[in-house]
Design a protein around this motif. Structure first.
Motif, PDB file in Angstrom:
ATOM      1  N   ALA A   8       0.845  -1.191   0.000  1.00 39.29           N
ATOM      2  CA  ALA A   8       0.000   0.000   0.000  1.00 39.29           C
ATOM      3  C   ALA A   8       0.885   1.247   0.000  1.00 39.29           C
ATOM      4  N   ASP A   9       0.432   2.268  -0.716  1.00 40.83           N
ATOM      5  CA  ASP A   9       1.116   3.573  -0.693  1.00 40.83           C
ATOM      6  C   ASP A   9       0.041   4.613  -0.395  1.00 40.83           C
ATOM      7  N   LEU A  10       0.088   5.146   0.826  1.00 35.77           N
ATOM      8  CA  LEU A  10      -0.993   6.036   1.270  1.00 35.77           C
ATOM      9  C   LEU A  10      -0.618   7.516   1.182  1.00 35.77           C
ATOM     10  N   HIS A  11       0.326   7.847   0.303  1.00 32.80           N
ATOM     11  CA  HIS A  11       0.710   9.263   0.191  1.00 32.80           C
ATOM     12  C   HIS A  11       1.255   9.532  -1.224  1.00 32.80           C
ATOM     13  N   ILE A  12       0.357   9.960  -2.106  1.00 38.52           N
ATOM     14  CA  ILE A  12       0.739  10.213  -3.504  1.00 38.52           C
ATOM     15  C   ILE A  12       0.077  11.519  -3.964  1.00 38.52           C
ATOM     16  N   HIS A  13       0.850  12.342  -4.687  1.00 38.91           N
ATOM     17  CA  HIS A  13       0.307  13.598  -5.232  1.00 38.91           C
ATOM     18  C   HIS A  13       0.068  13.480  -6.732  1.00 38.91           C
ATOM     19  N   GLY A  34       2.315  -3.645  -8.145  1.00 38.54           N
ATOM     20  CA  GLY A  34       1.707  -4.693  -7.329  1.00 38.54           C
ATOM     21  C   GLY A  34       1.018  -4.176  -6.078  1.00 38.54           C
ATOM     22  N   LEU A  35       0.708  -2.874  -6.054  1.00 41.56           N
ATOM     23  CA  LEU A  35       0.044  -2.323  -4.865  1.00 41.56           C
ATOM     24  C   LEU A  35      -1.433  -2.719  -4.853  1.00 41.56           C
ATOM     25  N   LYS A  36      -1.944  -2.928  -3.647  1.00 40.33           N
ATOM     26  CA  LYS A  36      -3.366  -3.297  -3.497  1.00 40.33           C
ATOM     27  C   LYS A  36      -4.202  -2.081  -3.109  1.00 40.33           C
ATOM     28  N   THR A  37      -3.584  -1.147  -2.405  1.00 43.55           N
ATOM     29  CA  THR A  37      -4.312   0.008  -1.865  1.00 43.55           C
ATOM     30  C   THR A  37      -3.458   1.266  -2.033  1.00 43.55           C
ATOM     31  N   ILE A  38      -4.099   2.345  -2.478  1.00 43.00           N
ATOM     32  CA  ILE A  38      -3.386   3.623  -2.525  1.00 43.00           C
ATOM     33  C   ILE A  38      -4.289   4.758  -2.046  1.00 43.00           C
ATOM     34  N   SER A  39      -3.641   5.870  -1.687  1.00 38.74           N
ATOM     35  CA  SER A  39      -4.378   7.107  -1.430  1.00 38.74           C
ATOM     36  C   SER A  39      -3.758   8.211  -2.257  1.00 38.74           C
ATOM     37  N   ILE A  40      -4.604   8.967  -2.905  1.00 40.76           N
ATOM     38  CA  ILE A  40      -4.135  10.185  -3.565  1.00 40.76           C
ATOM     39  C   ILE A  40      -4.374  11.308  -2.562  1.00 40.76           C
ATOM     40  N   THR A 241       0.727   4.834   9.405  1.00 35.80           N
ATOM     41  CA  THR A 241       0.559   4.815   7.952  1.00 35.80           C
ATOM     42  C   THR A 241       1.924   5.010   7.286  1.00 35.80           C
ATOM     43  N   GLY A 242       1.943   4.848   5.962  1.00 35.49           N
ATOM     44  CA  GLY A 242       3.182   5.077   5.225  1.00 35.49           C
ATOM     45  C   GLY A 242       2.906   5.328   3.764  1.00 35.49           C
ATOM     46  N   GLY A 243       3.778   6.096   3.153  1.00 29.62           N
ATOM     47  CA  GLY A 243       3.623   6.367   1.726  1.00 29.62           C
ATOM     48  C   GLY A 243       4.852   7.041   1.152  1.00 29.62           C
ATOM     49  N   SER A 244       4.879   7.104  -0.185  1.00 20.78           N
ATOM     50  CA  SER A 244       6.075   7.598  -0.884  1.00 20.78           C
ATOM     51  C   SER A 244       6.126   9.115  -0.993  1.00 20.78           C
ATOM     52  N   ASP A 245       4.971   9.795  -0.824  1.00 25.96           N
ATOM     53  CA  ASP A 245       4.896  11.247  -1.049  1.00 25.96           C
ATOM     54  C   ASP A 245       5.368  11.582  -2.464  1.00 25.96           C
ATOM     55  N   CYS A 246       5.122  10.645  -3.389  1.00 27.64           N
ATOM     56  CA  CYS A 246       5.576  10.825  -4.770  1.00 27.64           C
ATOM     57  C   CYS A 246       4.883  12.039  -5.400  1.00 27.64           C
ATOM     58  N   HIS A 247       5.683  12.917  -6.048  1.00 23.60           N
ATOM     59  CA  HIS A 247       5.156  14.064  -6.787  1.00 23.60           C
ATOM     60  C   HIS A 247       5.484  13.920  -8.276  1.00 23.60           C
TER      61      HIS A 247
END
Ligand code: AMP
Ligand code: FE
Ligand code: FE
Ligand code: ZN
Length: 283
Positions: A8-13, A34-40, A241-247
């Motif tokens: 899961a990646d819960l931090h994406i812009h 292969g992620l199952k869950t994400i948050s934008i 929680t955790g995420g990549s903060d990908c921009h």
């Protein structure tokens, strides 16, 4: 195949704020990873979420979220609200007015740059950014296009970053205000990238203000940071929680899914949300 240690990646812009990827591209990359869950988690906007849900269908789970801006003095404090009600009129009105504020701030910075002979056009920024939640990275991109700087980093370093001549703070919003807004629309407020805040006293202040989770896994966190925030979470009964903060190309070079979290954290978040709605039904 899941090539990452996280599912899961819960931090994406996305392009709805200062990310460079479209919602469709984010979903495509996340699925490939292969992620199952994400948050934008766009800055102060939820406009990408309906699109995300409709593109994703059953392929990947989208947890609705927003990364809200607040501040304590000169320190930017970001609070992510998970499972917010995207139809809540109070939230929508607040975000609308914040979008207007962000636009006025960008216009003001552009005017100050222009007054000093650093010529960029607000219209060009609108062209780059469309109708999104505007921020300094959009100005940085216009500075690159105008040949004033070579990179976004240089734009922040010379012009836009805190302490630089064209920095302008966003309006004052106490973290407790965004935490309350998130809770009022049945969301879960989580302290974003606590490692950037540096002082634990601020984290404790945010917990006192009502934050219910903490972002343990973030690319700016060292393994020492992760252990430390994990311990704070356990001691204070916080969700993690955790995420990549990908921009995308507008931010640091991080891939979607390179930092994130796993099934356990997602289940805990959902159980917490379910308990909230049971409590609500007894009110
Ligand atoms: P704003 O929301 O307008 O205050 O802009 C803050 C955003 O700018 C952050 O969310 C990052 O995406 C980006 N940012 C902040 N500092 C830097 C930096 N030094 N280099 C590149 N991007 C940055
Ligand atoms: Fe950003
Ligand atoms: Fe942030
Ligand atoms: Zn972010």
């Amino acid at each position: 195949m899941n090539i990452n240690q996280y599912n899961a990646d819960l931090h994406i812009h996305s392009r709805h704020s200062d990310g460079s990827l479209s919602v469709g591209e984010i979903i495509e990359i996340s699925t490939k990873q292969g992620l199952k869950t994400i948050s934008i988690t766009d800055h102060d906007t939820i406009s990408g979420i309906p699109e995300a849900r409709s593109i994703a269908g059953d392929t990947i789970e989208i947890i609705p979220a927003v990364e809200m801006s607040s501040n304590l003095g000169s320190l930017d404090v970001h609070i992510i609200g998970y499972f917010i009600d995207c139809e809540d009129s109070t939230l929508l009105e607040y975000l609308d007015s914040f979008k207007q504020h962000r636009m006025e701030r960008v216009i003001s910075i552009v005017n100050r740059l222009n007054n000093d002979g650093i010529k960029i056009e607000f219209e060009q920024i609108k062209m780059i950014a469309g109708n999104c939640s505007l921020g300094r990275p959009h100005i940085a991109e216009a500075l690159i296009d105008g040949g004033h700087v070579r990179s976004i980093n240089e734009a922040f370093f010379r012009y836009l970053g805190q302490g630089q001549p064209y920095y302008e703070p966003k309006k004052e919003v106490h973290p407790s205000e965004v935490i309350r807004l998130i809770k009022e629309c049945r969301g879960i407020p989580v302290i974003a990238h606590p490692g950037i805040l540096r002082a634990d006293s601020i984290i404790y202040e945010l917990i006192m203000d009502g934050c219910q989770g903490i972002e343990v896994w973030h690319p700016e966190h060292s393994s020492h940071d992760r252990n430390h925030f994990h311990e704070i979470a356990i001691k204070n009964g916080l969700l993690m929680t955790g995420g990549s903060d990908c921009h995308g190309r507008r931010g640091k070079a991080v891939q979607i899914g390179s930092t994130g979290c796993n099934e356990k954290e997602i289940i805990n978040l959902k159980n917490f949300r379910d308990r909230l709605s049971i409590t609500d039904s007894f009110k």
